[in-house]
Design a protein around this motif. Structure first.
Motif, PDB file in Angstrom:
ATOM      1  N   GLY A  36       1.848   2.867  -7.468  1.00  0.00           N
ATOM      2  CA  GLY A  36       1.404   1.993  -6.385  1.00  0.00           C
ATOM      3  C   GLY A  36       0.374   0.983  -6.853  1.00  0.00           C
ATOM      4  O   GLY A  36       0.432  -0.197  -6.496  1.00  0.00           O
ATOM      5  N   HIS A  37      -0.561   1.433  -7.676  1.00  0.00           N
ATOM      6  CA  HIS A  37      -1.549   0.512  -8.236  1.00  0.00           C
ATOM      7  C   HIS A  37      -0.879  -0.509  -9.154  1.00  0.00           C
ATOM      8  O   HIS A  37      -1.247  -1.687  -9.166  1.00  0.00           O
ATOM      9  CB  HIS A  37      -2.622   1.279  -9.015  1.00  0.00           C
ATOM     10  N   LEU A  38       0.094  -0.042  -9.934  1.00  0.00           N
ATOM     11  CA  LEU A  38       0.786  -0.975 -10.831  1.00  0.00           C
ATOM     12  C   LEU A  38       1.526  -2.054 -10.051  1.00  0.00           C
ATOM     13  O   LEU A  38       1.674  -3.183 -10.536  1.00  0.00           O
ATOM     14  CB  LEU A  38       1.753  -0.221 -11.743  1.00  0.00           C
ATOM     15  N   SER A  39       1.984  -1.720  -8.843  1.00  0.00           N
ATOM     16  CA  SER A  39       2.645  -2.743  -8.022  1.00  0.00           C
ATOM     17  C   SER A  39       1.655  -3.829  -7.620  1.00  0.00           C
ATOM     18  O   SER A  39       2.019  -5.007  -7.506  1.00  0.00           O
ATOM     19  CB  SER A  39       3.278  -2.110  -6.780  1.00  0.00           C
ATOM     20  N   LEU A  40       0.390  -3.458  -7.413  1.00  0.00           N
ATOM     21  CA  LEU A  40      -0.649  -4.456  -7.136  1.00  0.00           C
ATOM     22  C   LEU A  40      -0.871  -5.340  -8.358  1.00  0.00           C
ATOM     23  O   LEU A  40      -1.032  -6.554  -8.244  1.00  0.00           O
ATOM     24  CB  LEU A  40      -1.960  -3.779  -6.740  1.00  0.00           C
ATOM     25  N   ALA A  44      -0.336  -9.361  -8.624  1.00  0.00           N
ATOM     26  CA  ALA A  44      -1.430 -10.219  -9.087  1.00  0.00           C
ATOM     27  C   ALA A  44      -1.004 -11.049 -10.289  1.00  0.00           C
ATOM     28  O   ALA A  44      -1.391 -12.223 -10.416  1.00  0.00           O
ATOM     29  CB  ALA A  44      -2.644  -9.355  -9.444  1.00  0.00           C
ATOM     30  N   ARG A  45      -0.189 -10.477 -11.169  1.00  0.00           N
ATOM     31  CA  ARG A  45       0.282 -11.217 -12.349  1.00  0.00           C
ATOM     32  C   ARG A  45       1.105 -12.440 -11.957  1.00  0.00           C
ATOM     33  O   ARG A  45       1.106 -13.455 -12.665  1.00  0.00           O
ATOM     34  CB  ARG A  45       1.128 -10.306 -13.245  1.00  0.00           C
ATOM     35  N   GLN A  46       1.796 -12.357 -10.841  1.00  0.00           N
ATOM     36  CA  GLN A  46       2.615 -13.478 -10.394  1.00  0.00           C
ATOM     37  C   GLN A  46       1.770 -14.637  -9.847  1.00  0.00           C
ATOM     38  O   GLN A  46       2.239 -15.766  -9.768  1.00  0.00           O
ATOM     39  CB  GLN A  46       3.589 -13.009  -9.312  1.00  0.00           C
ATOM     40  N   ILE A 171      -7.573 -12.399   0.397  1.00  0.00           N
ATOM     41  CA  ILE A 171      -7.207 -10.982   0.442  1.00  0.00           C
ATOM     42  C   ILE A 171      -5.692 -10.890   0.542  1.00  0.00           C
ATOM     43  O   ILE A 171      -5.088 -11.371   1.502  1.00  0.00           O
ATOM     44  CB  ILE A 171      -7.870 -10.270   1.636  1.00  0.00           C
ATOM     45  N   VAL A 172      -5.079 -10.288  -0.475  1.00  0.00           N
ATOM     46  CA  VAL A 172      -3.617 -10.225  -0.554  1.00  0.00           C
ATOM     47  C   VAL A 172      -3.171  -8.799  -0.235  1.00  0.00           C
ATOM     48  O   VAL A 172      -3.588  -7.845  -0.893  1.00  0.00           O
ATOM     49  CB  VAL A 172      -3.116 -10.636  -1.955  1.00  0.00           C
ATOM     50  N   GLU A 173      -2.323  -8.672   0.788  1.00  0.00           N
ATOM     51  CA  GLU A 173      -1.794  -7.370   1.194  1.00  0.00           C
ATOM     52  C   GLU A 173      -0.486  -7.083   0.459  1.00  0.00           C
ATOM     53  O   GLU A 173       0.395  -7.929   0.414  1.00  0.00           O
ATOM     54  CB  GLU A 173      -1.557  -7.344   2.704  1.00  0.00           C
ATOM     55  N   CYS A 174      -0.389  -5.875  -0.086  1.00  0.00           N
ATOM     56  CA  CYS A 174       0.793  -5.498  -0.862  1.00  0.00           C
ATOM     57  C   CYS A 174       1.491  -4.307  -0.212  1.00  0.00           C
ATOM     58  O   CYS A 174       0.828  -3.402   0.313  1.00  0.00           O
ATOM     59  CB  CYS A 174       0.397  -5.138  -2.292  1.00  0.00           C
ATOM     60  N   PRO A 175       2.824  -4.276  -0.225  1.00  0.00           N
ATOM     61  CA  PRO A 175       3.581  -3.227   0.480  1.00  0.00           C
ATOM     62  C   PRO A 175       3.280  -1.825  -0.040  1.00  0.00           C
ATOM     63  O   PRO A 175       2.905  -1.628  -1.199  1.00  0.00           O
ATOM     64  CB  PRO A 175       5.040  -3.596   0.202  1.00  0.00           C
ATOM     65  N   ILE A 176       3.465  -0.848   0.858  1.00  0.00           N
ATOM     66  CA  ILE A 176       3.335   0.555   0.482  1.00  0.00           C
ATOM     67  C   ILE A 176       4.412   0.911  -0.545  1.00  0.00           C
ATOM     68  O   ILE A 176       5.573   0.523  -0.400  1.00  0.00           O
ATOM     69  CB  ILE A 176       3.483   1.465   1.719  1.00  0.00           C
ATOM     70  N   VAL A 177       4.027   1.636  -1.572  1.00  0.00           N
ATOM     71  CA  VAL A 177       4.983   2.135  -2.563  1.00  0.00           C
ATOM     72  C   VAL A 177       5.190   3.628  -2.296  1.00  0.00           C
ATOM     73  O   VAL A 177       4.228   4.372  -2.126  1.00  0.00           O
ATOM     74  CB  VAL A 177       4.477   1.910  -3.996  1.00  0.00           C
TER      75      VAL A 177
END
Length: 279
Positions: A36-40, A44-46, A171-177
């Motif tokens: 889940g953290h890696l998805s953040l 962010a890399r994009q 603040i960027v919201e990222c989907p639940i993994v």
């Protein structure tokens, strides 16, 4: 990837990078990292040129001392997991570095945002969240900060705090993994046995049940059924709330677009939270 432990050092690095026109992305974490953290990190890399991951187990947001003591601390594994994912800095400060002797707590009234759900059952929790997130944002001064939607109420609080103090950050919201079977990924899952991970799947299946029956019952009726389903599986429900997506006001008779069902429940001694857009 460099590990930095002082506010001055991370500020010096960020200042130099910003002079080069680099966009800085920060991912605040308490460690015990997972996919889940890696998805953040990937999101962010994009969007950013430089990625900073902070790892800091924040004592001020734990209202239960044993929860703080038992929180997994796996800094070396975390560093290994982040390796090769484009992270330039890991900011891993001490408690004294984040909260020096002259530290002054931010004064902010969250109103209803801080009184329901997590705010009701974990008094002082969101004050601690505000303290550490504000401190990290002001220390690192990123252009964007990335948070997972699993902490739905926390995101609402952070948005409110950033606007209140006029902090210049997106603040960027990222989907639940989730796992293959639907369990929301969480650092606390490390404390679950394999049998408990199986048992905890009832949270996800209950959220799906609520979503599937919004046309058949009121929010109030579905909240009651959700509690019964979770408890019947052997978990201890702390709350199930179906709320307005912005105000977090509990819905009872009428559905609205964007309604979110939020759950907190204990599986054994581990407290798990999850949510799903249902309305």
């Amino acid at each position: 990837m460099n590990r930095i432990s002082t506010v001055k050092s991370i500020q010096d690095e960020v200042f130099a990078l910003k002079k080069q026109g680099k966009k800085i992305g920060l991912i605040p974490t308490m460690g015990a990292l997972h996919e889940g953290h890696l998805s953040l990190v990937e999101q962010a890399r994009q969007q950013c040129d430089v990625i900073i991951v902070s790892i800091f187990v924040n004592p001020t947001q734990f209202n239960n001392p044993s929860d703080l003591a038992n929180y997994p601390r796996t800094i070396e594994k975390d560093m290994d997991l982040l390796s090769g994912h484009g992270v330039m800095f890991v900011f891993a400060p001490s408690v004294e570095e984040i909260y020096p002797s002259d530290y002054v707590k931010p004064a902010i009234d969250l109103g209803a945002l801080g009184l329901v759900m997590e705010g009701k059952f974990r008094p002082g929790h969101f004050q601690g969240v505000i303290e550490v997130v504000k401190r990290l944002l002001e220390s690192v001064q990123p252009d964007a900060a990335y948070f997972g939607q699993k902490d739905f109420q926390q995101l609402a609080v952070i948005h409110y705090m950033v606007n209140y103090f006029k902090i210049p950050v997106a603040i960027v919201e990222c989907p639940i993994v989730r796992s293959d079977r639907g369990l929301a990924l969480s650092s606390r899952n490390m404390r679950l046995s394999e049998a408990e991970k199986e048992q905890a799947l009832v949270i996800y299946t209950t959220l799906l049940f609520v979503k599937a029956h919004v046309a058949d019952a009121s929010p109030e009726a579905l909240m009651k059924q959700a509690v019964e389903r979770i408890n019947a599986a052997g978990l201890k429900t702390e709350y199930v709330e179906i709320v307005h997506p912005l105000t977090l006001e509990t819905l009872t008779d009428k559905w609205i677009p964007g309604a979110v069902c939020c759950v907190a429940a204990y599986c054994g001694e581990v407290r798990l939270i999850d949510n799903m857009l249902v309305g």
